[in-house]
Enzyme design. Structure first.
Site, short mmCIF file in Angstrom:
data_model
loop_
_atom_site.label_atom_id
_atom_site.label_comp_id
_atom_site.label_asym_id
_atom_site.label_seq_id
_atom_site.Cartn_x
_atom_site.Cartn_y
_atom_site.Cartn_z
N HIS A 1 5.20 1.44 -6.87
CA HIS A 1 3.68 1.73 -7.00
C HIS A 1 3.73 1.99 -8.84
O HIS A 1 2.48 1.61 -9.29
CB HIS A 1 3.05 2.86 -6.59
CG HIS A 1 2.59 2.50 -5.14
ND1 HIS A 1 1.63 2.44 -4.92
CD2 HIS A 1 3.24 3.51 -4.02
CE1 HIS A 1 0.59 2.09 -3.98
NE2 HIS A 1 2.35 3.09 -3.18
N ASP B 1 4.09 7.31 5.74
CA ASP B 1 3.02 8.41 5.76
C ASP B 1 2.76 9.43 6.08
O ASP B 1 1.38 9.00 7.31
CB ASP B 1 1.67 8.04 4.76
CG ASP B 1 3.02 7.50 3.32
OD1 ASP B 1 1.87 8.01 2.68
OD2 ASP B 1 2.62 6.31 3.03
N HIS C 1 10.06 5.01 3.75
CA HIS C 1 8.48 5.34 3.31
C HIS C 1 7.91 5.23 4.44
O HIS C 1 8.07 3.82 5.74
CB HIS C 1 8.25 4.55 2.71
CG HIS C 1 7.03 4.78 1.77
ND1 HIS C 1 6.95 5.68 0.64
CD2 HIS C 1 5.59 4.80 2.04
CE1 HIS C 1 5.93 5.83 0.43
NE2 HIS C 1 4.96 5.53 1.66
N ASP D 1 6.88 1.60 5.17
CA ASP D 1 5.27 2.12 4.47
C ASP D 1 4.39 1.92 5.73
O ASP D 1 2.73 2.38 6.18
CB ASP D 1 4.92 1.37 3.78
CG ASP D 1 3.65 2.22 2.71
OD1 ASP D 1 3.39 2.45 3.13
OD2 ASP D 1 2.94 1.05 2.42
N HIS E 1 1.12 6.58 -7.77
CA HIS E 1 0.58 5.84 -7.24
C HIS E 1 -0.23 4.99 -7.40
O HIS E 1 0.05 4.15 -8.75
CB HIS E 1 -0.12 6.71 -6.38
CG HIS E 1 -0.66 5.93 -4.59
ND1 HIS E 1 -1.59 6.13 -4.72
CD2 HIS E 1 0.70 5.83 -3.60
CE1 HIS E 1 -1.47 5.92 -3.47
NE2 HIS E 1 -0.36 5.65 -2.76
N HIS F 1 9.26 1.11 -0.97
CA HIS F 1 8.83 0.38 -0.37
C HIS F 1 8.14 -1.42 -1.55
O HIS F 1 6.71 -0.71 -1.52
CB HIS F 1 7.96 0.89 0.58
CG HIS F 1 6.59 1.49 -0.27
ND1 HIS F 1 6.43 2.86 -1.07
CD2 HIS F 1 5.44 2.17 -0.36
CE1 HIS F 1 6.12 3.25 -1.77
NE2 HIS F 1 4.86 2.78 -1.54
N GLU G 1 4.82 10.77 -3.07
CA GLU G 1 4.61 9.74 -3.90
C GLU G 1 3.44 10.24 -4.92
O GLU G 1 2.10 9.95 -4.52
CB GLU G 1 3.95 8.70 -2.13
CG GLU G 1 3.67 7.52 -2.52
CD GLU G 1 3.18 6.86 -1.48
OE1 GLU G 1 2.91 5.87 -1.60
OE2 GLU G 1 2.73 7.29 -0.71
#
Length: 441
Positions: free
Chosen positions: A230, A57, A55, A320, A184, A251, A157
């Site tokens: 999540h 972003d 993961h 993450d 999420h 994650h 995600e």
């Protein structure tokens, strides 16, 4: 002569032992003389088994900082972020799952458009830079290592990105998406989040609806990895019990070490083990120490604990970076992964266990997901649609010819009631107007 032979035989084991001891001392001295250390050992191990991280972003930060204008930056060296090509290479990252994330506020609005734009920026960066290579299968991932490329995998995600539509899910797969987190920080109409940040789609005792099961079924059929980071614990449990394929927490960390709702409790780890799935440990400080600050030792505690619970074969890394603010000292960016591996080596993790954690476990799960896909190859794409009353979205168009007042037979009852209510209101207004007219006369 005989006495000499007996004496030689008697002294033989002692001689062999002395030779072994000398060899060991020479080996140790050679390593000391050459400066070979645990740090060198970690780098050597990662050069042979480079990391697949679950993961990152970066795409979100490209939107926030640069409005997705790749022409304005050089991805080899990017400021204000923890990820770029140079640091990925320094950290021995051979494959990265790049998250396609849009805010929960876009749910029931333009989430699908924003998702497509984020897929576009990931596809662009992974095709415009020669150091990257976009991959969509386990075999392509392996091939990219032989070509010394950084493989890019695309994950979505948050299930709000498909707007409760299986055809949209299938189109995302066609664009290269190979994993999706079901939620999420907001519930979807069909799955429940671990977060209470958004008060939407609240349900009781229905953490994975029938349509939610249809989403999991279709992901299994497509060969898309189901991600329950999540998701609420109840949703994650329902998915682990229902999915035909292995599932991942892309994650998340251990709840027993840090009791954050985003982490995974022991009983759920055992269910993950039964599923042959994977927990990819999150490095964000708040999930590691439940505080804003943490260190590498505390991160290693999560690895040690999860290994004790379900074995090293169920662990990966999903740091993450770019999705969270605040990482442990010594693990501030993607170049620092070797420091974590060094710490685990010092804690007597074997090289075989660490090879599993670094890449082999993820490859196994990916291949098993593809195996289930192949087993389901004769199954037709699902045509299940979510009931309109479950979506509760005023932006959803009910298809009917313009000017036709009669509702289609499959229109839901709530829409029919609204139509009749409007007609009744119109009649009431007409009667009142006539009454005023008569009184006036």
């Amino acid at each position: 002569m005989n006495m000499l032979s007996r004496k030689t035989i008697k002294n033989a084991p002692s001689g062999i032992w002395m030779q072994s001891l000398v060899a060991l001392m020479v080996f140790c001295l050679c390593h000391l003389a050459s400066g070979y250390s645990e740090r060198d050992r970690a780098h050597d191990l990662m050069s042979r088994y480079p990391l697949i991280d679950g993961h990152n972003d970066l795409a979100l930060q490209l939107r926030i900082l640069h409005n997705n204008r790749l022409s304005q930056i050089d991805l080899h060296n990017v400021s204000k972020v923890a990820t770029d090509i140079s640091r990925l290479q320094a950290g021995h990252v051979q494959a990265q799952m790049f998250a396609v994330y849009v805010l929960c506020g876009a749910q029931q609005k333009d989430a699908v458009r924003l998702t497509l734009e984020q897929i576009d920026v990931v596809r662009r960066m992974c095709t415009e830079y020669q150091d990257f290579e976009l991959v969509t299968s386990a075999q392509e991932l392996k091939n990219s290592e032989m070509r010394h490329k950084i493989a890019c995998l695309i994950s979505v995600e948050g299930g709000h990105s498909i707007d409760s539509s299986l055809p949209t899910l299938r189109m995302l797969y066609q664009l290269g998406v190979r994993s999706m987190a079901l939620t999420h920080t907001c519930n979807t109409p069909w799955a429940e989040s671990s977060s209470k940040l958004y008060n939407v789609f609240q349900r009781q005792n229905n953490s994975l609806t029938e349509f939610g099961k249809a989403v999991v079924d279709e992901m299994n059929r497509l060969g898309m990895i189901v991600d329950v980071s999540h998701a609420s614990w109840d949703t994650a449990l329902a998915v682990l019990k229902y999915s035909k394929a292995s599932v991942i927490f892309s994650h998340s960390s251990s709840y027993s070490i840090c009791n954050h709702s985003r982490n995974v409790p022991d009983w759920l780890l055992h269910e993950l083990k039964k599923n042959r799935g994977l927990i990819m440990v999150n490095l964000h400080s708040n999930f590691i120490s439940c505080r804003d600050e943490a260190n590498i030792s505390r991160v290693a505690d999560h690895f040690d604990y999860i290994k004790k619970m379900i074995g090293a074969e169920s662990i990966g890394i999903g740091a993450d970076f770019e999705g969270a603010v605040g990482f442990p000292k010594g693990l501030e960016d993607v170049s620092k992964y070797p420091a974590l591996i060094q710490e685990l080596l010092q804690r007597n993790w074997t090289e075989n266990e660490l090879a599993d954690v670094l890449r082999r476990n993820f490859l196994r799960v990916f291949e098993e997901v593809e195996k289930v896909r192949d087993q389901l190859s004769s199954k037709r794409p699902s045509e299940i649609q979510i009931p309109l009353e479950e979506v509760q979205n005023p932006c959803r168009l009910v298809l009917r010819p313009p000017g036709v007042r009669v509702l289609p037979s499959d229109q839901n009852s709530s829409s029919a009631a609204a139509e009749h209510g409007s007609l009744g209101l119109l009649i009431l207004v007409a009667v009142q107007l006539l009454s005023i007219l008569f009184v006036t006369e």
